[in-house]
Design a protein around this motif. Sequence first.
Motif, short mmCIF file in Angstrom:
data_model
loop_
_atom_site.label_atom_id
_atom_site.label_comp_id
_atom_site.label_asym_id
_atom_site.label_seq_id
_atom_site.Cartn_x
_atom_site.Cartn_y
_atom_site.Cartn_z
N GLU A 1 -50.71 -44.92 -4.68
CA GLU A 1 -51.48 -43.89 -4.86
C GLU A 1 -50.62 -42.88 -6.10
N PRO A 2 -51.41 -42.21 -6.89
CA PRO A 2 -50.56 -41.35 -7.70
C PRO A 2 -50.04 -40.01 -6.71
N MET A 3 -49.07 -39.20 -7.26
CA MET A 3 -48.68 -38.20 -6.60
C MET A 3 -49.81 -37.00 -6.83
N GLY A 4 -50.51 -37.04 -7.85
CA GLY A 4 -51.43 -35.83 -7.99
C GLY A 4 -51.25 -35.19 -9.58
N ASN B 1 -51.56 -39.87 -12.78
CA ASN B 1 -51.37 -38.26 -12.36
C ASN B 1 -51.89 -37.60 -13.49
N ALA B 2 -51.95 -36.37 -13.42
CA ALA B 2 -52.02 -35.19 -14.19
C ALA B 2 -50.64 -34.51 -14.54
N ALA C 1 -55.66 -29.26 -14.18
CA ALA C 1 -55.01 -30.64 -13.74
C ALA C 1 -55.82 -31.30 -12.55
N ARG C 2 -55.96 -30.48 -11.70
CA ARG C 2 -56.67 -30.92 -10.33
C ARG C 2 -58.04 -31.38 -10.68
#
Length: 513
Positions: free
Chosen positions: A167-170, A197-198, A79-80
């Motif tokens: 921005e996305p959380m991540g 995000n993923a 995901a990262r």
Amino acid sequence: MPRSIKPASPAIPLALRKERLSACWPEGFGSVAPLWIDGAWHAPSAGTTMPCVDPTVGEVLIDVVVASTQDLEAAVEAARRAQLAWWQSDGQDRARILRRIADEIRLHAKALGTLDTLDSGRPIRDTATRDVERAARIFEFFAGTTDRLRGAVVPVQPNRTNLVEYEPMGIVGAITPWNYPLTNAAGKIAPALATGNAVILKPAEESPLSALLLAWIAHKAGLPAGLLNVLNGSGSAIGDAIVRHPDIEKITFTGSTTIGRRIGAITGDLLKSVTLELGGKTGFMVFADADLDRAADALVFSAFNNAGQTCTAGSRLLVEASIAGEFVAKVADRLKDIVIGDPLDHDTRIGPLISARHRNRVLAHLAAASSSGMKRFELPPRSLPDAGFYIGPSIFLDVSPAAAIAQEEVFGPMITVTSFSSEDEAIEIANATRYGLATTVWTNSFQRARRVSREARSGLIWINTAHSLHPGSPYGGYKQSGVGLEMGSEAIQQHMKIKSVWMEDHAWQSPWA
């Protein structure tokens, strides 16, 4: 002459059920349901499996791989790697993929519906139609938001510029319940992907199958590897590990209030973003001026849809005293037409409960109410299937608003009946629970409907309708029914971080100069 009760539909044998299951899977799936990590099927790193039981026959349908902490680390790493490139891609490119996922969901409607019916007991007439369409529309709605994630320019002091950027959380950790497997998964995945995000999804251990097929469908539709990972397992093990993982920055959970409190405590300690969609105890108000036939149809659907295993189920009937007997008789009469049986039969309206453990819990609630002297409406005797986790409908009369069965989320096919004499009393009773997810109002008075909707302490108010939903409309509750909102633009905001950027237009001068 009174109508006879509809007989139960017999269950298809287990061997044929397994054949239908096998027909749902893409080539290479295997005989054990695997994990989905980094765009591919994965066997367990620890070699552990758990049974997935078909609640219609009470037997094991297929074994499912259980994720380990090593599998979680592999999913986080995938995901990262994928997330940054996904966020930096053109929003219209992300939208195109999300729309293709919606198209593929419709193309695989039969398989997705069959999987949800086999491992959750929800009738195929719902899973392969309404549920599939809702899941597809969720992806389509959020596809329309990807190139509209605008920030702002804030008017500030002269010679300065302030930009607000999103921005996305991540990485988002999503944990779903067993009652609506496909639609709950779609409701977690789509807004997270739309906002860059993923996702690492842990489906309920009782009903993980459609989530696995959905992940494969998304990959087939062009979703890059690593953006959606599905880890099977228990909430106490892999679910807890997801919630605590330092690289997973947001948790979104749907389930019981008890588990929601635990997750809320953990995320509070770790200062993580969290959305919790929890339990409910809907007050279903019927006033004397309402269209009683339509209200009765709505209540039967609301309370007995999915065998009552719905957080917004209209299990608390609050009815004006002058029409209480007439209205309950209408509801009871409609129950005679409800077919209980194999959910693979298109005539079935009520299937089994999810598990033997849950059935025992519901039976304990009903037994406690009966032993306390609570009166039941005498419904005609109904024969239930010998196998599986079935319970027939129940209606309890003259129930005190403070009774346990009127306060606790039973999550089974039952209704409590409480009468009221005034609008104020109805509102007071409706609000007198720890939950605040939904309130339903049936009346032909617009003024009364608006008064009740203002006073009801619920996140959802349904007036002369039942269970109306749309991906563009926020979904969430008050009090112990949750924290945050799903769906709508509110879901977009809750999957993103806000950054305030300041710039000096001229040479900066110190205030101390």
